[in-house]
Design a protein around this motif. Structure first.
Motif, mmCIF file in Angstrom:
data_model
loop_
_atom_site.group_PDB
_atom_site.id
_atom_site.type_symbol
_atom_site.label_atom_id
_atom_site.label_comp_id
_atom_site.label_asym_id
_atom_site.label_seq_id
_atom_site.Cartn_x
_atom_site.Cartn_y
_atom_site.Cartn_z
ATOM 1 N N GLY A 1 -47.886 -91.005 23.290
ATOM 2 C CA GLY A 1 -47.510 -90.796 21.898
ATOM 3 C C GLY A 1 -48.623 -90.225 21.034
ATOM 4 O O GLY A 1 -48.377 -89.871 19.882
ATOM 5 N N HIS A 2 -49.834 -90.116 21.558
ATOM 6 C CA HIS A 2 -50.932 -89.542 20.771
ATOM 7 C C HIS A 2 -50.697 -88.041 20.647
ATOM 8 O O HIS A 2 -50.410 -87.369 21.639
ATOM 9 C CB HIS A 2 -52.281 -89.820 21.438
ATOM 10 N N PRO A 3 -50.805 -87.486 19.437
ATOM 11 C CA PRO A 3 -50.498 -86.053 19.269
ATOM 12 C C PRO A 3 -51.440 -85.120 20.033
ATOM 13 O O PRO A 3 -51.080 -83.982 20.312
ATOM 14 C CB PRO A 3 -50.624 -85.832 17.750
ATOM 15 N N ASP A 4 -52.623 -85.581 20.373
ATOM 16 C CA ASP A 4 -53.579 -84.722 21.080
ATOM 17 C C ASP A 4 -53.603 -84.950 22.585
ATOM 18 O O ASP A 4 -54.456 -84.395 23.270
ATOM 19 C CB ASP A 4 -54.994 -84.951 20.526
ATOM 20 N N GLN A 5 -52.683 -85.750 23.108
ATOM 21 C CA GLN A 5 -52.683 -86.008 24.552
ATOM 22 C C GLN A 5 -52.419 -84.707 25.300
ATOM 23 O O GLN A 5 -51.444 -84.008 25.024
ATOM 24 C CB GLN A 5 -51.616 -87.024 24.939
ATOM 25 N N PRO A 6 -53.314 -84.349 26.236
ATOM 26 C CA PRO A 6 -53.067 -83.131 27.019
ATOM 27 C C PRO A 6 -51.761 -83.247 27.803
ATOM 28 O O PRO A 6 -51.458 -84.303 28.368
ATOM 29 C CB PRO A 6 -54.261 -83.069 27.976
ATOM 30 N N GLU A 7 -51.001 -82.162 27.854
ATOM 31 C CA GLU A 7 -49.707 -82.168 28.543
ATOM 32 C C GLU A 7 -49.860 -82.512 30.018
ATOM 33 O O GLU A 7 -49.078 -83.243 30.582
ATOM 34 C CB GLU A 7 -49.048 -80.789 28.364
ATOM 35 N N TRP A 8 -50.898 -81.993 30.649
ATOM 36 C CA TRP A 8 -51.088 -82.180 32.079
ATOM 37 C C TRP A 8 -51.423 -83.617 32.441
ATOM 38 O O TRP A 8 -51.244 -84.036 33.580
ATOM 39 C CB TRP A 8 -52.167 -81.236 32.613
ATOM 40 N N LEU A 9 -51.904 -84.408 31.485
ATOM 41 C CA LEU A 9 -52.331 -85.774 31.787
ATOM 42 C C LEU A 9 -51.168 -86.684 32.141
ATOM 43 O O LEU A 9 -51.334 -87.656 32.872
ATOM 44 C CB LEU A 9 -53.119 -86.345 30.597
ATOM 45 N N SER A 10 -49.952 -86.344 31.659
ATOM 46 C CA SER A 10 -48.803 -87.212 31.919
ATOM 47 C C SER A 10 -48.394 -87.206 33.390
ATOM 48 O O SER A 10 -47.719 -88.129 33.838
ATOM 49 C CB SER A 10 -47.623 -86.796 31.049
ATOM 50 N N HIS A 11 -48.773 -86.207 34.143
ATOM 51 C CA HIS A 11 -48.394 -86.141 35.557
ATOM 52 C C HIS A 11 -49.603 -85.905 36.463
ATOM 53 O O HIS A 11 -49.493 -85.277 37.502
ATOM 54 C CB HIS A 11 -47.316 -85.069 35.778
ATOM 55 N N VAL A 12 -50.752 -86.425 36.046
ATOM 56 C CA VAL A 12 -51.963 -86.218 36.840
ATOM 57 C C VAL A 12 -52.048 -87.252 37.968
ATOM 58 O O VAL A 12 -51.670 -88.398 37.801
ATOM 59 C CB VAL A 12 -53.231 -86.253 35.954
ATOM 60 N N ASN A 13 -52.455 -86.771 39.109
ATOM 61 C CA ASN A 13 -52.804 -87.636 40.234
ATOM 62 C C ASN A 13 -53.936 -86.921 40.970
ATOM 63 O O ASN A 13 -54.359 -85.845 40.573
ATOM 64 C CB ASN A 13 -51.592 -87.923 41.137
ATOM 65 N N ALA A 14 -54.430 -87.526 42.017
ATOM 66 C CA ALA A 14 -55.589 -86.955 42.706
ATOM 67 C C ALA A 14 -55.315 -85.537 43.211
ATOM 68 O O ALA A 14 -56.163 -84.651 43.099
ATOM 69 C CB ALA A 14 -56.014 -87.863 43.851
ATOM 70 N N THR A 15 -54.124 -85.299 43.733
ATOM 71 C CA THR A 15 -53.804 -83.977 44.272
ATOM 72 C C THR A 15 -53.683 -82.945 43.163
ATOM 73 O O THR A 15 -54.228 -81.845 43.277
ATOM 74 C CB THR A 15 -52.492 -84.041 45.085
ATOM 75 N N VAL A 16 -52.989 -83.279 42.092
ATOM 76 C CA VAL A 16 -52.858 -82.361 40.959
ATOM 77 C C VAL A 16 -54.232 -82.041 40.394
ATOM 78 O O VAL A 16 -54.541 -80.893 40.069
ATOM 79 C CB VAL A 16 -51.935 -82.967 39.878
ATOM 80 N N LEU A 17 -55.080 -83.057 40.292
ATOM 81 C CA LEU A 17 -56.423 -82.862 39.769
ATOM 82 C C LEU A 17 -57.227 -81.908 40.656
ATOM 83 O O LEU A 17 -57.920 -81.021 40.161
ATOM 84 C CB LEU A 17 -57.133 -84.212 39.649
ATOM 85 N N LYS A 18 -57.091 -82.048 41.973
ATOM 86 C CA LYS A 18 -57.801 -81.149 42.894
ATOM 87 C C LYS A 18 -57.349 -79.708 42.714
ATOM 88 O O LYS A 18 -58.173 -78.788 42.700
ATOM 89 C CB LYS A 18 -57.564 -81.577 44.343
#
Length: 188
Positions: free
Chosen positions: A107-124
């Motif tokens: 709910g934070h207005p500045d939350q990066p969009e990608w953070l909602s579905h981040v996992n180790a593989t996505v991060l790599k």
């Protein structure tokens, strides 16, 4: 009343699970490194401004390069610093969220969009793409000053860049293979 999860863990399990907090100093160190990159960016930008606006002679300060080439190389250096800083943000925020603790940014207005579905593989995969971007900037700078570099240097930089590209494609492909297909996900 619910029992806290930590009270249900054995002492060894609790110790192992708590060891994730040993990564906190690493992420704090990366924040310091990002601050250093901000200082570097400001220093390079200031040098560019002073050299072009006040000395009206960027040619003399560039060691024989044209003013346009010098400005272009400096701007590429600034872009490089920004991309490395972006990479640091991904590692700090994504790594902390994935491996240490939740940031509770829902709910934070500045939350990066990608953070909602981040996992180790996505991060790599994201990191690999950022590294390709950084490598591309370096390769472009190499091509701009190709006449001052040896062909061996250029060849090795191209091979290194292509290695980054192939690695990123392989990571993305592996990620695709390990994700359940939409039909399979709907069945569950």
């Amino acid at each position: 009343m619910t029992t806290p999860v930590t009270s249900r863990l054995s002492p060894l399990s609790y110790l192992i699970f708590s060891s994730r907090w040993l990564q906190l100093p690493l992420y704090l160190g990366l924040i310091v490194a990002q601050g250093i990159y901000v200082v570097q960016f400001v220093r390079e930008l200031w040098h560019l401004l002073v050299t072009t606006l006040f000395h009206n002679g960027i040619d003399a300060a560039s060691g024989g390069e044209s003013a346009e080439t010098t400005i272009m190389l400096t701007v590429l250096g600034l872009i490089d610093v920004v991309m490395i800083s972006n990479l640091l943000v991904m590692v700090i925020v994504g790594g902390y969220e994935t491996f240490v603790s939740r940031l509770n940014l829902d709910g934070h207005p500045d939350q990066p969009e990608w953070l909602s579905h981040v996992n180790a593989t996505v991060l790599k995969v994201k990191l690999a793409m950022a590294i390709i971007g950084i490598s591309s900037i370096h390769l472009l700078a190499t091509f701009i000053k190709a006449d001052t570099l040896g062909s061996q240097t250029i060849m090795w930089q191209i091979l290194l860049h292509l290695t980054f590209v192939v690695s990123a494609v392989a990571l993305a492909y592996i990620d695709k293979l390990t994700q359940p297909s939409p039909r399979h996900a709907d069945a569950h």
